[in-house]
Enzyme design. Structure first.
Site, PDB file in Angstrom:
ATOM      1  N   TRP A  48      35.522  21.239 -30.277  1.00 21.64           N
ATOM      2  CA  TRP A  48      36.637  21.971 -29.516  1.00 21.64           C
ATOM      3  C   TRP A  48      36.157  21.813 -27.984  1.00 21.64           C
ATOM      4  CZ3 TRP A  48      41.220  21.141 -30.757  1.00 21.64           C
ATOM      5  CH2 TRP A  48      41.565  21.316 -32.088  1.00 21.64           C
TER       6      TRP A  48
ATOM      7  N   ASP B 226      37.626  30.039 -25.399  1.00 25.70           N
ATOM      8  CA  ASP B 226      38.643  29.739 -26.409  1.00 25.70           C
ATOM      9  C   ASP B 226      38.160  30.526 -27.531  1.00 25.70           C
ATOM     10  OD1 ASP B 226      40.038  28.551 -28.090  1.00 25.70           O
ATOM     11  OD2 ASP B 226      39.176  26.464 -27.761  1.00 25.70           O
TER      12      ASP B 226
ATOM     13  N   LYS C 155      45.850  30.517 -36.120  1.00 30.34           N
ATOM     14  CA  LYS C 155      44.735  31.029 -37.012  1.00 30.34           C
ATOM     15  C   LYS C 155      44.445  32.376 -37.204  1.00 30.34           C
ATOM     16  CE  LYS C 155      42.996  26.565 -35.753  1.00 30.34           C
ATOM     17  NZ  LYS C 155      42.664  25.902 -34.344  1.00 30.34           N
TER      18      LYS C 155
HETATM   19  C1  LIG Z   1      42.791  24.848 -33.569  1.00 27.78           C
HETATM   20  C2  LIG Z   1      41.926  25.005 -32.202  1.00 27.78           C
HETATM   21  C3  LIG Z   1      42.355  24.681 -31.045  1.00 27.78           C
HETATM   22  C4  LIG Z   1      43.803  23.804 -30.871  1.00 27.78           C
HETATM   23  O1  LIG Z   1      44.676  24.736 -30.916  1.00 27.78           O
HETATM   24  P1  LIG Z   1      46.464  24.154 -30.764  1.00 27.78           P
HETATM   25  O2  LIG Z   1      46.947  25.374 -30.844  1.00 27.78           O
HETATM   26  O3  LIG Z   1      46.590  23.269 -31.891  1.00 27.78           O
HETATM   27  O4  LIG Z   1      46.358  23.318 -29.568  1.00 27.78           O
HETATM   28  C5  LIG Z   1      41.694  24.750 -30.016  1.00 27.78           C
HETATM   29  N1  LIG Z   1      40.346  25.356 -29.938  1.00 27.78           N
HETATM   30  C6  LIG Z   1      39.893  25.954 -30.862  1.00 27.78           C
HETATM   31  C7  LIG Z   1      38.628  26.470 -31.122  1.00 27.78           C
HETATM   32  C8  LIG Z   1      40.622  25.781 -32.185  1.00 27.78           C
HETATM   33  O5  LIG Z   1      40.104  26.284 -33.495  1.00 27.78           O
END
Ligand SMILES: *Cc1c(COP(=O)(O)O)cnc(C)c1O
Length: 365
Positions: free
Chosen positions: A101, A176, A200
């Site tokens: 990521w 993030d 998530k």
């Molecule tokens: C799932 C995830 C993303 C991507 O998320 P989207 O909403 O599909 O763009 C980005 N960073 C992390 C750490 C993730 O787990």
């Protein structure tokens, strides 16, 4: 049979929340209509969104000088919005590379600026977080970006980078938190910006949450599309265009569920217990199961593990499904297995997984 969903995302939601949404689906609190059908400018929906924001602020202790934005485009669009809004005339940003990521965020940022890799865990093949003593933070950078939990690698920071003590606003910390937001307490005041895709630990897919310090607003690069300017959304209370109303309503139900269950600190205790149960089963399997991640940096949310013989993977997954344990197949880039045990996964689900793992290993050791 009870079903447990270990998907990395979209992921398990609290059963109580789904039941409440079901009960309110056709008639939200006597309004005679579904939340999906309401005008986003009407008092009912505006109340729902305001309550969701207030509950999130309370849960995370968001200071008054931060805006909470409900956006779209997932975490992926944040990868672009961050440099567009936060470079503020600078040409360089710091990124910490801890896995897949981080790499995606870095690749997108390179379209807008020079990326300085302030630290990387490449040396450990991304099985740990880089020791802070080795970080090389540049004073010329507009911000420092890191990924608090690498969802695929199963690597999580147990600490916040100390450069965040720089509260002058010069090099704000950007995180993030897509896969561990609300799973453990964070001091929001240490960050310039926090973002997370909802699917998530927050609610259904379709909402991205951004928490941003007010002084970082209003500096979008020339030519930034209106929809990608944080200030536009902040000034309009996340209603510049039609927001993803139903997803925000669902997120609000999750926030209320968290509050009823003791908030983020109580959730952290449960998450520690759940993760320990699973890691102990892996580490106590005499090598039948293996997790490659360094002990100190193991994620409480996403737990990757391999079987000692990959030829058994298919049988393991098939048996798991027969026992109601779903979505355990690892990410295609990582292989093996991955159990995602977000806030909404009850400890009974982890216990069921551990029982199945012991039973599967017995006789095959
Ligand atoms: C799932 C995830 C993303 C991507 O998320 P989207 O909403 O599909 O763009 C980005 N960073 C992390 C750490 C993730 O787990």
């Amino acid at each position: 049979m009870t079903i447990y969903n270990f998907s990395a995302g979209p992921a398990v939601l609290p059963k109580e929340v789904l039941q409440q949404a079901q009960a309110e689906l056709l008639d939200w609190q006597g309004s005679g209509m579904s939340v999906m059908e309401m005008s986003h400018r009407g008092p009912e929906y505006m109340g729902i969104q305001a309550q969701a924001e207030a509950d999130l602020r309370e849960l995370m202790g968001v200071p008054a000088n931060y805006k909470v934005l409900f956006l779209q485009g997932g975490a992926h669009l944040q990868f672009a919005m961050i440099p567009l809004n936060l470079l503020r005339g600078k040409t360089q940003a710091d990124y910490v590379d801890t896995g897949l990521w981080s790499k995606k965020a870095i690749a997108e940022a390179k379209k807008f600026c020079q990326v300085n890799i302030a630290a990387s865990s490449a040396a450990s093949n991304f099985t740990s977080v880089p020791d802070v003593a080795d970080w090389c933070i540049s004073p010329d950078s507009a911000y420092l970006h890191y990924t608090t939990n690498e969802t695929i690698g199963g690597v999580e920071f147990g600490w916040v980078p100390p450069m965040s003590d720089n509260v002058s606003g010069d090099v704000p910390l950007v995180a993030d938190m897509s896969s561990n937001i609300l799973s453990r307490p964070y001091d929001v005041s240490k960050f310039g910006l926090i973002y997370a895709g909802a699917q998530k630990n927050i609610g259904p897919a379709g909402v991205a949450l951004t928490i941003v310090r007010e002084d970082l607003l209003g500096h979008a690069a020339a030519g930034t599309p209106t929809m990608l300017d944080y200030k536009i959304h902040a000034d309009a209370d996340s209603m510049y265009n039609t927001p993803p109303t139903y997803g925000i309503y669902m997120a609000g139900l999750v926030f209320q569920w968290l509050k009823r269950n003791g908030g983020v600190a109580a959730m952290e205790q449960k998450n520690i217990a759940k993760a320990k149960l699973l890691y102990d089963a892996i580490d106590g399997s005499d090598g039948f199961y293996r997790c490659p991640v360094a002990l100190a940096d193991r994620s409480r949310m996403n737990i990757p593990f391999t079987l000692k013989d990959a030829a058994l993977d298919g049988a393991f997954l098939k048996g798991a499904e027969q026992n109601g344990l779903l979505q355990l197949k690892g990410h295609k880039l990582a292989g093996g297995m991955r159990a995602s045990i977000y806030n909404a996964m009850p400890i009974e689900g982890v216990q069921a997984l551990v029982d199945y793992m012991r039973q599967f290993a017995a006789g095959r050791g």
